[in-house]
Design a protein around this motif. Structure first.
Motif, PDB file in Angstrom:
ATOM      1  N   LEU A  57     -12.064-157.800  90.138  1.00 49.17           N
ATOM      2  CA  LEU A  57     -12.018-156.889  91.280  1.00 49.17           C
ATOM      3  C   LEU A  57     -11.011-157.352  92.329  1.00 49.17           C
ATOM      4  CD1 LEU A  57     -15.752-156.001  92.026  1.00 49.17           C
ATOM      5  CD2 LEU A  57     -13.912-154.406  91.497  1.00 49.17           C
ATOM      6  N   SER A  58     -10.956-158.652  92.572  1.00 47.20           N
ATOM      7  CA  SER A  58     -10.043-159.193  93.589  1.00 47.20           C
ATOM      8  C   SER A  58      -8.595-158.897  93.238  1.00 47.20           C
ATOM      9  CB  SER A  58     -10.256-160.705  93.743  1.00 47.20           C
ATOM     10  OG  SER A  58     -11.552-160.970  94.233  1.00 47.20           O
ATOM     11  N   TYR A  59      -8.222-159.171  91.995  1.00 44.75           N
ATOM     12  CA  TYR A  59      -6.849-158.895  91.567  1.00 44.75           C
ATOM     13  C   TYR A  59      -6.558-157.391  91.534  1.00 44.75           C
ATOM     14  CZ  TYR A  59      -5.228-163.576  90.507  1.00 44.75           C
ATOM     15  OH  TYR A  59      -4.795-164.870  90.615  1.00 44.75           O
ATOM     16  N   ALA A  60      -7.483-156.628  90.979  1.00 45.13           N
ATOM     17  CA  ALA A  60      -7.261-155.185  90.847  1.00 45.13           C
ATOM     18  C   ALA A  60      -7.186-154.513  92.219  1.00 45.13           C
ATOM     19  CB  ALA A  60      -8.373-154.560  90.008  1.00 45.13           C
ATOM     20  N   HIS A  61      -8.055-154.918  93.135  1.00 50.88           N
ATOM     21  CA  HIS A  61      -8.057-154.265  94.448  1.00 50.88           C
ATOM     22  C   HIS A  61      -6.826-154.664  95.260  1.00 50.88           C
ATOM     23  CE1 HIS A  61      -9.931-151.551  97.160  1.00 50.88           C
ATOM     24  NE2 HIS A  61      -9.993-152.434  98.136  1.00 50.88           N
ATOM     25  N   ALA A  62      -6.366-155.895  95.119  1.00 46.50           N
ATOM     26  CA  ALA A  62      -5.123-156.299  95.794  1.00 46.50           C
ATOM     27  C   ALA A  62      -3.963-155.427  95.311  1.00 46.50           C
ATOM     28  CB  ALA A  62      -4.834-157.774  95.547  1.00 46.50           C
ATOM     29  N   ARG A  63      -3.886-155.197  93.990  1.00 48.80           N
ATOM     30  CA  ARG A  63      -2.829-154.327  93.448  1.00 48.80           C
ATOM     31  C   ARG A  63      -2.980-152.892  93.957  1.00 48.80           C
ATOM     32  NH1 ARG A  63      -3.808-157.528  88.849  1.00 48.80           N
ATOM     33  NH2 ARG A  63      -5.245-155.979  88.003  1.00 48.80           N
ATOM     34  N   LEU A  65      -4.444-151.853  96.755  1.00 48.22           N
ATOM     35  CA  LEU A  65      -4.092-151.777  98.179  1.00 48.22           C
ATOM     36  C   LEU A  65      -2.587-151.868  98.389  1.00 48.22           C
ATOM     37  CD1 LEU A  65      -6.923-153.942  99.776  1.00 48.22           C
ATOM     38  CD2 LEU A  65      -6.708-151.431  99.790  1.00 48.22           C
ATOM     39  N   SER A  66      -1.923-152.639  97.545  1.00 48.96           N
ATOM     40  CA  SER A  66      -0.474-152.753  97.638  1.00 48.96           C
ATOM     41  C   SER A  66       0.187-151.387  97.470  1.00 48.96           C
ATOM     42  CB  SER A  66       0.032-153.727  96.569  1.00 48.96           C
ATOM     43  OG  SER A  66       1.412-153.899  96.675  1.00 48.96           O
ATOM     44  N   THR A  67      -0.356-150.582  96.567  1.00 50.36           N
ATOM     45  CA  THR A  67       0.150-149.224  96.360  1.00 50.36           C
ATOM     46  C   THR A  67      -0.223-148.318  97.536  1.00 50.36           C
ATOM     47  OG1 THR A  67      -0.010-149.479  93.965  1.00 50.36           O
ATOM     48  CG2 THR A  67       0.080-147.225  94.813  1.00 50.36           C
ATOM     49  N   VAL A  68      -1.470-148.370  97.948  1.00 59.09           N
ATOM     50  CA  VAL A  68      -1.947-147.536  99.051  1.00 59.09           C
ATOM     51  C   VAL A  68      -1.187-147.845 100.341  1.00 59.09           C
ATOM     52  CG1 VAL A  68      -3.952-147.062 100.538  1.00 59.09           C
ATOM     53  CG2 VAL A  68      -4.242-147.201  98.065  1.00 59.09           C
ATOM     54  N   TYR A  69      -0.932-149.124 100.600  1.00 56.05           N
ATOM     55  CA  TYR A  69      -0.231-149.534 101.823  1.00 56.05           C
ATOM     56  C   TYR A  69       1.286-149.362 101.712  1.00 56.05           C
ATOM     57  CZ  TYR A  69      -4.555-152.126 103.067  1.00 56.05           C
ATOM     58  OH  TYR A  69      -5.832-152.517 103.374  1.00 56.05           O
ATOM     59  N   GLU A  70       1.760-148.969 100.537  1.00 59.83           N
ATOM     60  CA  GLU A  70       3.190-148.761 100.312  1.00 59.83           C
ATOM     61  C   GLU A  70       3.990-150.050 100.549  1.00 59.83           C
ATOM     62  OE1 GLU A  70       4.300-145.473 102.839  1.00 59.83           O
ATOM     63  OE2 GLU A  70       2.708-144.203 102.025  1.00 59.83           O
ATOM     64  N   ILE A  71       3.534-151.147  99.941  1.00 56.66           N
ATOM     65  CA  ILE A  71       4.178-152.445 100.125  1.00 56.66           C
ATOM     66  C   ILE A  71       5.488-152.482  99.336  1.00 56.66           C
ATOM     67  CG2 ILE A  71       3.973-154.941  99.813  1.00 56.66           C
ATOM     68  CD1 ILE A  71       2.020-153.815 101.901  1.00 56.66           C
ATOM     69  N   LYS A  87       4.701-147.250 108.293  1.00 58.00           N
ATOM     70  CA  LYS A  87       3.811-147.463 107.146  1.00 58.00           C
ATOM     71  C   LYS A  87       2.374-147.282 107.630  1.00 58.00           C
ATOM     72  CE  LYS A  87       6.830-148.794 103.984  1.00 58.00           C
ATOM     73  NZ  LYS A  87       6.904-148.412 102.600  1.00 58.00           N
ATOM     74  N   PRO A  88       1.468-146.863 106.724  1.00 60.98           N
ATOM     75  CA  PRO A  88       0.113-146.513 107.151  1.00 60.98           C
ATOM     76  C   PRO A  88      -0.783-147.698 107.512  1.00 60.98           C
ATOM     77  CG  PRO A  88       0.293-146.348 104.773  1.00 60.98           C
ATOM     78  CD  PRO A  88       1.680-146.647 105.296  1.00 60.98           C
ATOM     79  N   ARG A  89      -0.786-148.718 106.696  1.00 63.08           N
ATOM     80  CA  ARG A  89      -1.662-149.887 106.875  1.00 63.08           C
ATOM     81  C   ARG A  89      -0.985-151.073 106.208  1.00 63.08           C
ATOM     82  NH1 ARG A  89      -7.173-149.388 108.110  1.00 63.08           N
ATOM     83  NH2 ARG A  89      -7.884-150.972 106.657  1.00 63.08           N
ATOM     84  N   GLY A  90      -1.575-152.243 106.367  1.00 63.88           N
ATOM     85  CA  GLY A  90      -1.052-153.402 105.675  1.00 63.88           C
ATOM     86  C   GLY A  90      -0.975-154.642 106.539  1.00 63.88           C
ATOM     87  N   LEU A  91      -1.518-154.572 107.768  1.00 64.78           N
ATOM     88  CA  LEU A  91      -1.636-155.790 108.563  1.00 64.78           C
ATOM     89  C   LEU A  91      -2.699-156.654 107.890  1.00 64.78           C
ATOM     90  CD1 LEU A  91      -1.661-154.226 112.155  1.00 64.78           C
ATOM     91  CD2 LEU A  91       0.307-155.071 110.844  1.00 64.78           C
ATOM     92  N   GLY A 153       1.034-158.496  98.869  1.00 62.52           N
ATOM     93  CA  GLY A 153       0.279-157.681  97.925  1.00 62.52           C
ATOM     94  C   GLY A 153      -0.125-158.394  96.653  1.00 62.52           C
ATOM     95  N   ARG A 154       0.416-159.570  96.427  1.00 68.41           N
ATOM     96  CA  ARG A 154       0.007-160.376  95.263  1.00 68.41           C
ATOM     97  C   ARG A 154      -1.071-161.347  95.737  1.00 68.41           C
ATOM     98  NH1 ARG A 154       4.071-163.581  94.250  1.00 68.41           N
ATOM     99  NH2 ARG A 154       5.215-162.897  96.071  1.00 68.41           N
ATOM    100  N   LEU A 155      -2.182-161.361  95.066  1.00 68.96           N
ATOM    101  CA  LEU A 155      -3.327-162.140  95.505  1.00 68.96           C
ATOM    102  C   LEU A 155      -3.035-163.634  95.542  1.00 68.96           C
ATOM    103  CD1 LEU A 155      -6.335-161.993  96.342  1.00 68.96           C
ATOM    104  CD2 LEU A 155      -6.887-162.412  93.936  1.00 68.96           C
ATOM    105  N   PHE A 156      -3.191-164.230  96.718  1.00 65.01           N
ATOM    106  CA  PHE A 156      -3.206-165.682  96.863  1.00 65.01           C
ATOM    107  C   PHE A 156      -4.674-166.066  96.940  1.00 65.01           C
ATOM    108  CE2 PHE A 156      -4.181-169.249  99.550  1.00 65.01           C
ATOM    109  CZ  PHE A 156      -3.349-170.240  99.071  1.00 65.01           C
ATOM    110  N   TRP A 157      -5.039-167.133  96.250  1.00 61.35           N
ATOM    111  CA  TRP A 157      -6.390-167.655  96.398  1.00 61.35           C
ATOM    112  C   TRP A 157      -6.358-169.172  96.291  1.00 61.35           C
ATOM    113  CZ3 TRP A 157      -8.522-170.508  92.469  1.00 61.35           C
ATOM    114  CH2 TRP A 157      -8.005-170.322  91.191  1.00 61.35           C
ATOM    115  N   ALA A 158      -7.269-169.791  97.001  1.00 59.84           N
ATOM    116  CA  ALA A 158      -7.454-171.245  96.980  1.00 59.84           C
ATOM    117  C   ALA A 158      -8.801-171.530  97.637  1.00 59.84           C
ATOM    118  CB  ALA A 158      -6.343-171.954  97.755  1.00 59.84           C
TER     119      ALA A 158
END
Length: 186
Positions: A57-63, A65-71, A87-91, A153-158
């Motif tokens: 879900l984390s990877y898929a939703h990041a992708r 949102l990247s489309t929705v936010y027009e990154i 642009k609409p969102r993406g802060l 838009g690419r998921l960073f995790w740590a």
């Protein structure tokens, strides 16, 4: 030229300068298996199926949102476009809010979702928000940062402990300190 015109000119010049200095990175391979293992390592009580579902879900939703936010740009350039109304969102707080909502909607039994803010106490840096995941009942500082804003838009995790770029604090504590409530008296 009046103030609004100067402001737009300055924003456009800043956008150009930022675009010249950076470019979005190439698409990273899906790291759901590694993230699944990291979530499982949080605590023996974490359900393996939930860990896998949370990672996917984390990877898929990041992708998504990247489309929705027009990154199409690096984060700071995109922020400038959002602030200019282009642009609409993406802060970062948009990413954090939307990631949190999606993960909470998954109704995990063995995982908790948190929100965190960094740099709130630093006048020279902009606040940064993110979502985190931990084993149920564990504090956020024992969890994993899920930050799709940082890499455009690419998921960073740590793990919170290994994310040396930011000193994460619980969102509620930061907001309570920044915006203390004054009791209403008659």
């Amino acid at each position: 030229m009046h103030w609004q015109g100067l402001s737009r000119l300055y924003s456009a010049l800043l956008l150009l300068a930022l675009a010249a200095c950076s470019a979005p990175g190439s698409e990273q391979p899906d790291g759901t298996e590694r993230l699944t293992r990291a979530i499982l390592a949080l605590n023996p009580s974490v359900d393996p199926g939930e860990a896998a579902r949370a990672a996917k879900l984390s990877y898929a939703h990041a992708r998504h949102l990247s489309t929705v936010y027009e990154i199409t740009d690096p984060p700071l350039v995109h922020n400038t476009k959002v602030n200019m109304g282009l642009k609409p969102r993406g802060l970062c707080w948009h990413w954090a809010e939307d990631m949190e909502k999606r993960l909470v909607a998954a109704n995990f039994r063995t995982l908790d979702i948190h929100r965190a803010i960094a740099n709130a106490d630093n006048p020279f840096r902009i606040d940064h928000s993110t979502a985190l995941i931990s084993a149920r009942g564990q504090p956020m500082d024992r969890g994993i940062v899920l930050d799709p804003w940082r890499n455009g838009g690419r998921l960073f995790w740590a793990t919170v402990e290994h994310d040396k770029r930011y000193d994460w604090q619980p969102q509620q504590e930061v907001l309570a300190e920044k915006y203390p409530l004054t009791p209403i008296t008659d």
